[in-house]
Structure formats: C-alpha cells, structure tokens
Design an enzyme around this catalytic site. Structure first.
Site, PDB file in Angstrom:
ATOM      1  N   HIS A  47       0.810  -1.220   0.000  1.00 44.61           N
ATOM      2  CA  HIS A  47       0.000   0.000   0.000  1.00 44.61           C
ATOM      3  C   HIS A  47       0.844   1.272   0.000  1.00 44.61           C
ATOM      4  O   HIS A  47       0.333   2.351  -0.316  1.00 44.61           O
ATOM      5  CB  HIS A  47      -0.928   0.020   1.217  1.00 44.61           C
ATOM      6  CG  HIS A  47      -1.997  -1.029   1.172  1.00 44.61           C
ATOM      7  ND1 HIS A  47      -3.004  -1.024   0.243  1.00 44.61           N
ATOM      8  CD2 HIS A  47      -2.211  -2.123   1.951  1.00 44.61           C
ATOM      9  CE1 HIS A  47      -3.799  -2.066   0.442  1.00 44.61           C
ATOM     10  NE2 HIS A  47      -3.328  -2.754   1.460  1.00 44.61           N
ATOM     11  N   ARG A  72       6.910  -5.806   2.958  1.00 46.15           N
ATOM     12  CA  ARG A  72       5.680  -6.450   2.501  1.00 46.15           C
ATOM     13  C   ARG A  72       5.619  -6.280   0.992  1.00 46.15           C
ATOM     14  O   ARG A  72       5.561  -5.157   0.483  1.00 46.15           O
ATOM     15  CB  ARG A  72       4.438  -5.839   3.159  1.00 46.15           C
ATOM     16  CG  ARG A  72       3.148  -6.445   2.599  1.00 46.15           C
ATOM     17  CD  ARG A  72       1.958  -6.229   3.487  1.00 46.15           C
ATOM     18  NE  ARG A  72       1.527  -4.842   3.555  1.00 46.15           N
ATOM     19  CZ  ARG A  72       0.414  -4.434   4.169  1.00 46.15           C
ATOM     20  NH1 ARG A  72      -0.381  -5.309   4.766  1.00 46.15           N
ATOM     21  NH2 ARG A  72       0.096  -3.158   4.208  1.00 46.15           N
ATOM     22  N   ASP A  86      17.098  -9.855  -3.299  1.00 42.62           N
ATOM     23  CA  ASP A  86      18.376  -9.477  -3.892  1.00 42.62           C
ATOM     24  C   ASP A  86      18.920  -8.164  -3.329  1.00 42.62           C
ATOM     25  O   ASP A  86      20.136  -7.967  -3.269  1.00 42.62           O
ATOM     26  CB  ASP A  86      18.263  -9.380  -5.418  1.00 42.62           C
ATOM     27  CG  ASP A  86      18.162 -10.747  -6.092  1.00 42.62           C
ATOM     28  OD1 ASP A  86      18.231 -11.770  -5.389  1.00 42.62           O
ATOM     29  OD2 ASP A  86      17.991 -10.779  -7.335  1.00 42.62           O
ATOM     30  N   GLU A 152      -6.177 -12.786   5.384  1.00 44.79           N
ATOM     31  CA  GLU A 152      -7.030 -11.602   5.311  1.00 44.79           C
ATOM     32  C   GLU A 152      -8.421 -11.913   4.758  1.00 44.79           C
ATOM     33  O   GLU A 152      -9.175 -11.006   4.422  1.00 44.79           O
ATOM     34  CB  GLU A 152      -6.367 -10.545   4.416  1.00 44.79           C
ATOM     35  CG  GLU A 152      -4.950 -10.199   4.841  1.00 44.79           C
ATOM     36  CD  GLU A 152      -4.306  -9.160   3.944  1.00 44.79           C
ATOM     37  OE1 GLU A 152      -4.517  -7.968   4.208  1.00 44.79           O
ATOM     38  OE2 GLU A 152      -3.605  -9.540   2.980  1.00 44.79           O
ATOM     39  N   ASP A 178      -8.826  -6.013   6.115  1.00 47.81           N
ATOM     40  CA  ASP A 178      -9.288  -6.767   4.948  1.00 47.81           C
ATOM     41  C   ASP A 178     -10.090  -7.996   5.345  1.00 47.81           C
ATOM     42  O   ASP A 178     -11.024  -8.393   4.636  1.00 47.81           O
ATOM     43  CB  ASP A 178      -8.096  -7.168   4.069  1.00 47.81           C
ATOM     44  CG  ASP A 178      -7.555  -6.000   3.264  1.00 47.81           C
ATOM     45  OD1 ASP A 178      -8.356  -5.101   2.934  1.00 47.81           O
ATOM     46  OD2 ASP A 178      -6.353  -5.972   2.970  1.00 47.81           O
TER      47      ASP A 178
END
Length: 255
Positions: A47, A72, A86, A152, A178
């Site tokens: 988000h 996230r 990476d 969620e 959610d």
C-alpha cells in the site's frame, strides 16, 4: 548487508517482537524507527509508495540500526520476492494468502534450488555483500530469512492450520481490516463473524506451532494481542503516529 537475523532467533527462543509499518517511503524515517528501538521496520510495498530503488534506500537505512529490515511485497509473485531478497531484505510479508499451496509458492520463491525456484545471482548481490560472502549467504539465506504470510479472508481463516504448517512459514499475520471487509463487516471488529474468524486463525496457527502476528485494532491493543498469544506484533504505522501526534498538538494549542 548480510548479518544474522536477530528477530528470527528471538522468535525461536519464544520471545515477542514489536515493529511498525513504514509507509512514508523515507530512509530518514525508516532509520529513525530503527534507532528508536523497534525490533523490525516493515516497509510497505503493498500500500505504500516506492519501487525497488526506494525500497533499497529504506533497507539500507534500517540496516544501519539493530532493527530487522522487512518488506511487505505487493503480491505473491516470484519476481516480487527475487527483487526484494536481492537487495538484502531480512524478512518478507506476503499479503492475502488463502491456502497452503499459496504459502508454499511464496516459500519456494524465496529459496534457491533445490529447495525452491529463486533465481540465482548471489555473487553480485547486495544481499551477499556483493559477492564477498557468497558461500555463507547461499548456505544460510533460507534459515535466516523470516517469512510472514497474511491471512485476510474467510477462505484463509478456514485453512489457517494448513497454511501455518507449511515448511518455511515462520509467522502467520492477521490482516484485521481486509478480513473484516471480506466478511462483509468492514471495520466492525466486535461483530461475531469477525471474532469467530480471528479465533479460528489463532487456534489454527497455535496448533501448527507457528508464531502468531497482528496489528492492533479496536478491542485488541498490543497488550491484549500478546495475552492471546501473538508474538510478532506490528504496533501501528508511522503515518498514523505522525498524524495523531500532529492532531493532538494542534488541538492543545490556545486559540
């Protein structure tokens, strides 16, 4: 920057850890959060704003502190994990996992063959100190990385034990907003359907012997979450902290 994962070690020892969602996409803010003393800083790539270069700067800032740098990802997709790992993140959070197969796919994307399908470029990666510790990184990367999957939805809640039991999943993290929305009771955290779904997740994760996680919501502050057995607690978001502090200050000023 390659280093042992202190947060994962503490969770294995039975301790609770506390962090904060980082939504400002600012290396300075990320560094501050780590210096303040949070155990982990969770960079929000789902988000929050940002791309791989801004995430890199935030990871570097957090790794200048004792805190774990976690990201996230936007979606459960192999390239998302490859790019995150990476650049040297020490933990990943996977949104909206609804089945053991999805959880296993996330873990597979985080591990090199033969245990997974992560693309290999360790000799030139920041994650392996640009090749300076390649052998150690290859040997220990899977064990040191912390993988948290979010539940969620009702579908995920009904399969919480199966999801938690997947090898490589360290934390199952409840997404209150959610989850309530999926149940058709958005923001109604005292609704019986929501309470039942959360209880199912908590019971399922505990039965699998994995770590529970959540962020506070009305009726469940960090103390209450800890009482219920949560040990990976994201105690809020930096955006909300600044907003609420600014509002409180403005309201206290004489007019």
């Amino acid at each position: 920057m390659w280093r042992p994962n202190g947060v994962k070690a503490r969770l294995k020892a039975g301790e609770a850890v506390y962090g904060l969602f980082h939504g400002f996409a600012s290396p300075l803010v990320a560094e501050l959060l780590g210096l303040v003393g949070y155990d982990f800083v969770l960079i929000d790539g789902e988000h929050g704003p940002g791309d791989v270069m801004t995430h890199l700067a935030q990871v570097q800032a957090v790794q200048a502190t004792p805190a774990m740098a976690m990201l996230r990802v936007a979606v459960n997709e192999p390239t998302q994990f490859k790019r995150a790992l990476d650049i040297g993140v020490e933990g990943v959070m996977v949104p909206n996992v609804t089945s053991a197969l999805e959880a296993a796919a996330a873990v597979e994307s985080c591990r090199y063959p033969n245990g997974g399908k992560r693309g290999f470029a360790a000799p030139i990666l920041r994650a392996a100190n640009f090749g300076l510790v390649t052998a150690e990184y290859i040997a220990r990367a899977a064990d040191e990385l912390l993988i948290a999957v979010q539940i969620e939805t009702l579908a995920g809640a009904s399969r919480a034990a199966e999801i938690a039991a997947v090898d490589g999943v360290d934390v199952v993290f409840i997404g209150p907003n959610d989850l309530s929305g999926d149940l058709g009771v958005l923001g109604q955290f005292d609704h019986p359907d929501y309470v039942k779904a959360v209880a199912a997740i908590e019971a399922g994760v505990k039965s699998a012997g994995k770590v529970l996680g959540c962020l506070p919501y009305p009726g469940a502050d960090p103390v209450e979450l800890h009482r219920r057995g949560h040990r990976f607690i994201c105690s809020g978001a930096d955006v909300a902290l600044l907003r609420d502090a600014a509002l409180a200050q403005l309201r206290s000023l004489p007019r």
